[in-house]
Design an enzyme around this catalytic site. Structure first.
Site, PDB file in Angstrom:
ATOM      1  N   SER A 137     -31.413 -10.325  40.273  1.00  0.00           N
ATOM      2  CA  SER A 137     -32.726 -10.125  40.886  1.00  0.00           C
ATOM      3  C   SER A 137     -32.845  -8.689  41.392  1.00  0.00           C
ATOM      4  CB  SER A 137     -32.918 -11.078  42.064  1.00  0.00           C
ATOM      5  OG  SER A 137     -32.719 -12.396  41.637  1.00  0.00           O
ATOM      6  N   HIS A 186     -34.877 -14.097  35.665  1.00  0.00           N
ATOM      7  CA  HIS A 186     -33.615 -14.131  34.915  1.00  0.00           C
ATOM      8  C   HIS A 186     -33.934 -14.610  33.497  1.00  0.00           C
ATOM      9  CE1 HIS A 186     -30.583 -13.581  38.244  1.00  0.00           C
ATOM     10  NE2 HIS A 186     -31.730 -13.697  38.894  1.00  0.00           N
ATOM     11  N   HIS A 216     -26.538 -19.381  38.287  1.00  0.00           N
ATOM     12  CA  HIS A 216     -25.895 -19.330  39.599  1.00  0.00           C
ATOM     13  C   HIS A 216     -25.158 -20.631  39.903  1.00  0.00           C
ATOM     14  CE1 HIS A 216     -29.240 -16.437  39.822  1.00  0.00           C
ATOM     15  NE2 HIS A 216     -28.459 -15.753  40.640  1.00  0.00           N
ATOM     16  N   TYR A 231     -25.334 -22.173  42.665  1.00  0.00           N
ATOM     17  CA  TYR A 231     -26.226 -23.083  43.404  1.00  0.00           C
ATOM     18  C   TYR A 231     -27.164 -23.864  42.482  1.00  0.00           C
ATOM     19  CZ  TYR A 231     -29.666 -19.240  43.093  1.00  0.00           C
ATOM     20  OH  TYR A 231     -30.499 -18.253  42.648  1.00  0.00           O
ATOM     21  N   GLU A 232     -27.229 -23.468  41.196  1.00  0.00           N
ATOM     22  CA  GLU A 232     -28.044 -24.237  40.250  1.00  0.00           C
ATOM     23  C   GLU A 232     -27.314 -25.530  39.853  1.00  0.00           C
ATOM     24  OE1 GLU A 232     -30.257 -21.635  37.246  1.00  0.00           O
ATOM     25  OE2 GLU A 232     -28.998 -20.157  38.238  1.00  0.00           O
ATOM     26  N   ALA A 235     -29.343  -9.280  44.145  1.00  0.00           N
ATOM     27  CA  ALA A 235     -30.119  -9.053  45.375  1.00  0.00           C
ATOM     28  C   ALA A 235     -29.290  -9.586  46.534  1.00  0.00           C
ATOM     29  CB  ALA A 235     -31.434  -9.812  45.301  1.00  0.00           C
ATOM     30  N   MET A 292     -25.532 -14.712  46.918  1.00  0.00           N
ATOM     31  CA  MET A 292     -25.088 -15.995  46.353  1.00  0.00           C
ATOM     32  C   MET A 292     -24.552 -15.886  44.925  1.00  0.00           C
ATOM     33  SD  MET A 292     -28.371 -18.184  47.631  1.00  0.00           S
ATOM     34  CE  MET A 292     -29.114 -17.882  49.234  1.00  0.00           C
ATOM     35  N   SER A 293     -24.023 -14.723  44.570  1.00  0.00           N
ATOM     36  CA  SER A 293     -23.562 -14.575  43.174  1.00  0.00           C
ATOM     37  C   SER A 293     -22.443 -13.554  43.092  1.00  0.00           C
ATOM     38  CB  SER A 293     -24.740 -14.127  42.293  1.00  0.00           C
ATOM     39  OG  SER A 293     -25.137 -12.817  42.632  1.00  0.00           O
ATOM     40  N   ASN A 303     -33.713  -7.696  51.921  1.00  0.00           N
ATOM     41  CA  ASN A 303     -34.169  -8.177  53.241  1.00  0.00           C
ATOM     42  C   ASN A 303     -33.055  -7.980  54.258  1.00  0.00           C
ATOM     43  OD1 ASN A 303     -33.027 -10.506  51.461  1.00  0.00           O
ATOM     44  ND2 ASN A 303     -32.650 -11.165  53.563  1.00  0.00           N
ATOM     45  N   HIS A 344     -37.973 -16.762  49.613  1.00  0.00           N
ATOM     46  CA  HIS A 344     -37.559 -16.280  48.292  1.00  0.00           C
ATOM     47  C   HIS A 344     -38.625 -15.338  47.735  1.00  0.00           C
ATOM     48  CE1 HIS A 344     -35.360 -16.168  44.606  1.00  0.00           C
ATOM     49  NE2 HIS A 344     -36.293 -16.790  43.908  1.00  0.00           N
TER      50      HIS A 344
HETATM   51  N1  HPA Z   1     -28.852 -14.181  51.824  1.00  0.00           N
HETATM   52  C1  HPA Z   1     -28.275 -14.646  50.692  1.00  0.00           C
HETATM   53  N2  HPA Z   1     -28.650 -14.256  49.484  1.00  0.00           N
HETATM   54  C2  HPA Z   1     -29.650 -13.363  49.405  1.00  0.00           C
HETATM   55  C3  HPA Z   1     -30.298 -12.859  50.541  1.00  0.00           C
HETATM   56  C4  HPA Z   1     -29.868 -13.288  51.822  1.00  0.00           C
HETATM   57  O1  HPA Z   1     -30.387 -12.883  52.879  1.00  0.00           O
HETATM   58  N3  HPA Z   1     -31.248 -11.997  50.103  1.00  0.00           N
HETATM   59  C5  HPA Z   1     -31.172 -11.985  48.743  1.00  0.00           C
HETATM   60  N4  HPA Z   1     -30.213 -12.812  48.316  1.00  0.00           N
END
Ligand code: HPA
Length: 277
Positions: free
Chosen positions: A35, A66, A88, A90-91, A118, A215-216, A239, A251
């Protein structure tokens, strides 16, 4: 024995063969676009586009942006393969499944790998839209891609003293100077997701030395090191991590910062590829 399977698992050699047949180029550099980095694909001159559906063992990513294509061509004048998107953990997939593309890249002949993603900024100096090159990581995903049987010829107890190659980090730093991109160097904390962290978790990860959270990437980096690849990883800070500002996390907002930053991300990656030796 079915040559496309190894002990019931997909054999990375099959997809690597498909990639070799798709184009005559033999890139040594691969980039996985996460991302915030998808605009980089538009900077490439392509010789072949191979949908993941044609690559045995590749999972179709379900996260917006993606795309799920392997692109073979040139970026910044350097031969490259770009994986446009990842699946991912988490998927709901296994660690082995989400890291299979890395084994395929190694089999294909890739020597250096840049992973992108990201992430939320934990370090208070990081602003949304900045980038962070990984110096090191914390694996808080609660799982490990090397768990289970080890493939013959590969090390089970992989050394991670220096997961991220200083030479590639230096190339990222000089590419950032050239493209006037704000690039930090820091520690990435990988979590399983898919919920964003609690403020208490963010405070804890910060105390443990994390500068960003996401998360990756870490499973891929671990497998890449097992396969002997040189690895670099780069986060787009989309962020401030949970609890650091008064804002809640969505998101949509994460994707929107990723989109804004993606033009500078694209320039940074093209310049990095140009410097690749
Ligand atoms: N936390 C986890 N994964 C993320 C975040 C976050 O704040 N921002 C983008 N991916």
């Amino acid at each position: 024995m079915n040559p496309h399977k190894v002990r019931g698992k997909v054999n990375p050699k099959t997809a690597a063969g498909r990639l070799r047949r798709a184009a005559s180029l033999r890139p040594k550099l691969a980039i996985v676009l996460g991302s915030g980095f998808h605009a980089a694909a538009k900077q490439a001159t392509l010789e072949a586009t191979v949908p993941y559906t044609k690559l045995p063992g590749f999972l179709a990513p379900s996260v917006p942006g993606h795309v799920g294509h392997a692109l073979i061509g040139y970026l910044g004048g350097t031969e490259i393969i770009i994986l446009q998107g990842r699946a991912h953990y988490y998927e709901g997939h296994s660690m082995a499944a989400i890291t299979l593309p890395i084994r395929v890249l190694a089999e294909y002949g890739i020597k250096s790998l840049l992973l992108t993603n990201a992430a939320g900024g934990i370090n208070r100096k990081y602003q949304p839209g900045d980038f962070m090159a990984f110096k090191d990581h914390l694996n808080f995903m609660g799982d490990n891609p090397l768990r289970g049987r080890v493939q013959p010829g590969l090390e089970r107890f992989v050394d991670l003293t220096q997961t991220y190659a200083p030479s590639l980090s230096k190339a990222l730093q000089s590419a950032a100077r050239k493209t006037k991109t704000k690039l930090h160097t820091g520690v990435y904390c990988a979590v399983g997701g898919p919920n964003y962290e609690t403020p208490a978790e963010v405070r804890a990860y910060g105390k443990l030395g994390a500068d960003a959270v996401g998360m990756s990437t870490v499973p891929e980096a671990i497998v890449a090191r097992q396969c002997g690849l040189r690895v670099a990883a780069l986060s787009c800070i989309t962020n401030a991590a949970a609890g650091l500002t008064g804002d809640t996390l969505t998101h949509k907002a994460v994707l929107s910062t990723g989109t804004t930053a993606s033009q500078s991300a694209a320039k940074l990656l093209a310049e990095f590829a140009r410097r690749y030796e």
